[in-house]
Every structure is written in C-alpha cells, then in structure tokens.
Design an enzyme around this catalytic site. Sequence first.
Site, PDB file in Angstrom:
ATOM      1  CG  HIS A 141      -1.989  -1.007   1.187  1.00  0.00           C
ATOM      2  ND1 HIS A 141      -2.457  -1.652   2.323  1.00  0.00           N
ATOM      3  CD2 HIS A 141      -2.721  -1.496   0.154  1.00  0.00           C
ATOM      4  CE1 HIS A 141      -3.415  -2.493   1.980  1.00  0.00           C
ATOM      5  NE2 HIS A 141      -3.590  -2.413   0.679  1.00  0.00           N
TER       6      HIS A 141
ATOM      7  CE1 TYR B 192       6.246   2.613   7.559  1.00  0.00           C
ATOM      8  CE2 TYR B 192       4.251   2.901   8.844  1.00  0.00           C
ATOM      9  CZ  TYR B 192       5.445   3.398   8.359  1.00  0.00           C
ATOM     10  OH  TYR B 192       5.831   4.676   8.677  1.00  0.00           O
ATOM     11  CG  HIS B 193      -0.171  -2.394   5.081  1.00  0.00           C
ATOM     12  ND1 HIS B 193      -1.267  -1.551   4.884  1.00  0.00           N
ATOM     13  CD2 HIS B 193       0.102  -2.332   6.405  1.00  0.00           C
ATOM     14  CE1 HIS B 193      -1.618  -1.001   6.034  1.00  0.00           C
ATOM     15  NE2 HIS B 193      -0.793  -1.465   6.977  1.00  0.00           N
ATOM     16  N   PRO B 194       3.662  -4.836   3.008  1.00  0.00           N
ATOM     17  CG  PRO B 194       5.902  -5.370   3.445  1.00  0.00           C
ATOM     18  CD  PRO B 194       4.777  -4.486   3.914  1.00  0.00           C
TER      19      PRO B 194
END
Length: 532
Positions: A295, A468-470
Amino acid sequence: MAGYDYVVIGGGSAGCALAARLSEDPAASVCLLEAGGANKEMLVRMPAGVGSLIKAKNKHNWGFWTEPEPHLDNRRLWWPRGRGLGGSSAINGMIYMRGHPQDYDEWRQFGLAGWSWDDVLPYFRRLEGHHRGPSDGLHGADGPLRISAGESDSPFHDALVAAGQQAGYPATSDFNGAVMEGFGHYDLTIADGQRWSTAAAYLRPALARSNLTVITDARTTRIVIEHGRAVAVEYLVGNRPARVEVAGEALLCAGAVQSPQILQLSGVGDPARLKDSGVRAVHELPGVGENLQDHLDIIMHWRCHGLTTAYSATKGLRQLKVGLEYLLRGTGYGRQQFLESGAFLCSRAGLSRPDIQIHGVLAIMRDHGKVQVKEDGFSFHLCQLRPESRGRVTIASNDPLADPLIFANYLSQPEDVRVMRECVKIGREVAAQAALDPYRDGELSPGADVRSDAEIDAWVRRTAETIYHPVGTCKMGADGDRMAVVDAQLKVRGLEGLRVVDASVMPTLVGSNTNAPTIMIAEKAADMIRAA
C-alpha cells in the site's frame, strides 16, 4: 536428538501464533527461531512508543530500504519491518483490520479452496478477544489477541467522522462488521494500555510448555534441502553457526521480505538469478520473490489549534513525564498511539469495495517520524488499497547477513496514479468541512502551490511512502500457476516438509492493514498442519 516435529523460522506476527498453537499438542515438539530479541522493553509495550520504533533501524526494526523507485523520482524508500518476538506486531500502529470479505472470496476464485470469506471468518473469530464480543457472529470474545476501542478523549476523532459525513460519505460503527465503507473509529490491538503483539498474546503464555523451545538472536542462514525435503535449518548466534534438525516440517514465517530471501539463500527460486547471486539452485520455483505488493501512502498535514496533539503532549519535559507516568502507573498519554479514526472509501462510482483508506493522526508526521516537527497539527494518511503495480524481492549475493534488494515498483500502472491523485482531492474535501473548522489552521502539505492534476501527481512522486503492508512474495496459487510458490495448504510446491506461513503467501493484497490477516493465516495453517 532426532529433531523437532516443527521448526518455525521467524517469531513475528505469524510465527508466534503458529508456534503457540502447534505446541498446544504436548506430543509435538516445536522449536521457534527468531533473529531478534525478546522485545520486552517499555518502548515496545507502550503504545505511544510506535513513533520511535518505526523511524529508525535498531534492535526492534530491520530498517530496510528499497532500491531506487523509477516512478517515485528514483527515491529509495524506508521500509521498517519488525525484529524480535512479535515481529511487526511489536512495532506497528496497532490497527486491527481484517479486510473486505470480497478480498478472500477473490482468493477462492483463483482456485484456492478453503480461503473464501466463509472459510477464514472462523479463524478471525478464534483469534479475537474482541471488546465487542460475539454479538453478531462476526467477532470472537475469547481469543488470545485482545482488541480494544480507542480511549482518547480528543474531539478530533469524532470531528473527523462528522467531517466525512458532511462531505457526503457514509459512517460505519464497525470497520470489521457488516459495513466496512465509511468513516469511523478503529479497533486497536491494545490491552489495558499496552501493545498486544502476538508475542504477548500467543507466545508468552505458551513459554512454560516443555515441548516449546524458543531461541532468540538466532539468524537463519538457510534451510537445508536434501532429496526434495527440508531436513534442517542452519542459523547463526552471533558469529557461531548452529543447526537444528527437522523431523517433521520447517515452517517459514519470516515475512514478505525475508521469507523469499531465506528460500533463495536455500537454493529455491529462479535458477538463473540464484546463479547470478552465487547460490546453487536445488529447486526451481520462479515465483519466489515475485508478486510483491504494498500500500503506497501519502500524508497530508494541517496546522491545528484547540487540540492536544502528540507534539503538545510530549514537548520538552512533558516527554519525560509521559514516560514516567506510564512506567510507574500505566496511565497518561503513553497508553495512546494518536491514531484512532479514519475511513474506507471508493475513489469512483461502481466499485464493489473501497479502494482508499484514511488514517487520521493527531500529529504532523513527516518521513516516518524521522523529521522532528515542533508544532501542533493533524495528518491524513491516505493509501491505495488495491494496487495494480507489482514488484519483487531478491538476494544480492549469497551473504545471508546482507539485506535483500527490494524493488517495490510503485505507480508503474496508470490506475495506481489515478487513485493516489484522488486521495489528495478527497483529503482536501474532508478537511475543509465545518466539523473541523474549530481545529484546522491551514494546510501545510501538499500546500497552496499544488492544485492541478499534474502538480498533484508530481507531489505524490516526491513524497509518497509505504504504509508498511508488503505481501505476496511467496504467493499461494492453484495447480497450473507457474508463479505460485505454495499451494492452498501453504506447502512449497515440489518440496516435502516445508511450508510458508506469513503475509508473503497472499496472492493479492487485502484492502486493509495486514497484521490481522497474517495472524489469521497462522491460525488456519495450524489446523492444516495438525490435520496432515
């Protein structure tokens, strides 16, 4: 000894949950390897510590950087990832979001039996110790992960929800309930004023079990694969090499960055790339490290008055007061993370689920908190939930201590550019509403000189960062999907005794924060593994 029944690699959001669940069977021996430490410090326990944890490379944070991003002015982007027990659940913003039901129904439509919303909802309920209780069948009350409502008494959060309604958007009483779309208040993984990571929720209550061994400061260097089976895991404690034997299964839970890294170091991946990195290929899987999704986020800032923000709560000697009050009595602003309201919205008509998320923050956040801001203000984080761009993670060499190369490839697709532009327009529309008039004191960023679509696009390229959403780098896929790394049982394709259990297995990025879905994957995996 002959080895452990289960060796869990990585004590993060998935690994802590998985190790705790598997060790519930007293006949099963479980070993958990974690590269970091125990993460017991007050800074981790205290919700207000999130800003310090995210902004710097330290013993709690791997502190990765991407390679230069070609569509973001060739900037290298900061990628915090949690290190130590609890992983990223020990440094994140503590937002509890499950995603939209269609996110999981889409996985089922890819041919992944057992991953529809109806299939995963029982696991969300099982993990939840939810403040709402099981009133509508959508939440669980007895699970290990305690979930609370925010306790801030700031008028900002209600004002943000009201501003959203004044702008013509709906409101929702529960983002994780029957209706996700709209403005509302977030659920938080905070319990009694403390961060409730998976280490606190799952692992620490299980540590007394004689069949569970936890080894911290153990940096995994490779999984040993012989005759098509994972037989051991090698790791370093300091500079000392060590090895643990795998009698049953190795369970890779190192996250979207390091799970593909460890597979590649172990000789699993694209043979040509492995050869270029000095690693001998033992099993060909071209999808390892591919399909990276994240994101992308922009942050808009406004000065404010009449509100106690993170700055005014902690400026000068007040920071010491906040820490002492929390340490001695567990009270005060240390119990808050200044982020309790937001929204899920559609960027255009005709969408079946939101594609934009807003986090409203009672602080001016610049560059992940790396830049110290000395004034009161509020921020909107706005991110695109369903990016079409895809990147990859790959090792640079056969050095297991070297950071992998991260090519996020943000904004490589036109639709992603359009949605980020809409984020700016929606943010301004909401901030201009009467409900925020008593507090708003001028837009700081993007600023008055950013108005046209071209100017907005250029500002996004200059300033956008990860939220911070890999996910996705060891994706699940059906038979026939050449780029699938694991199957619907999370087994690494073509190998025995090896599964991946973390956010890297998501075939597509869920439309929300990713911590709760990662824990759900671990809960579901525990049942699959025990049933094998």
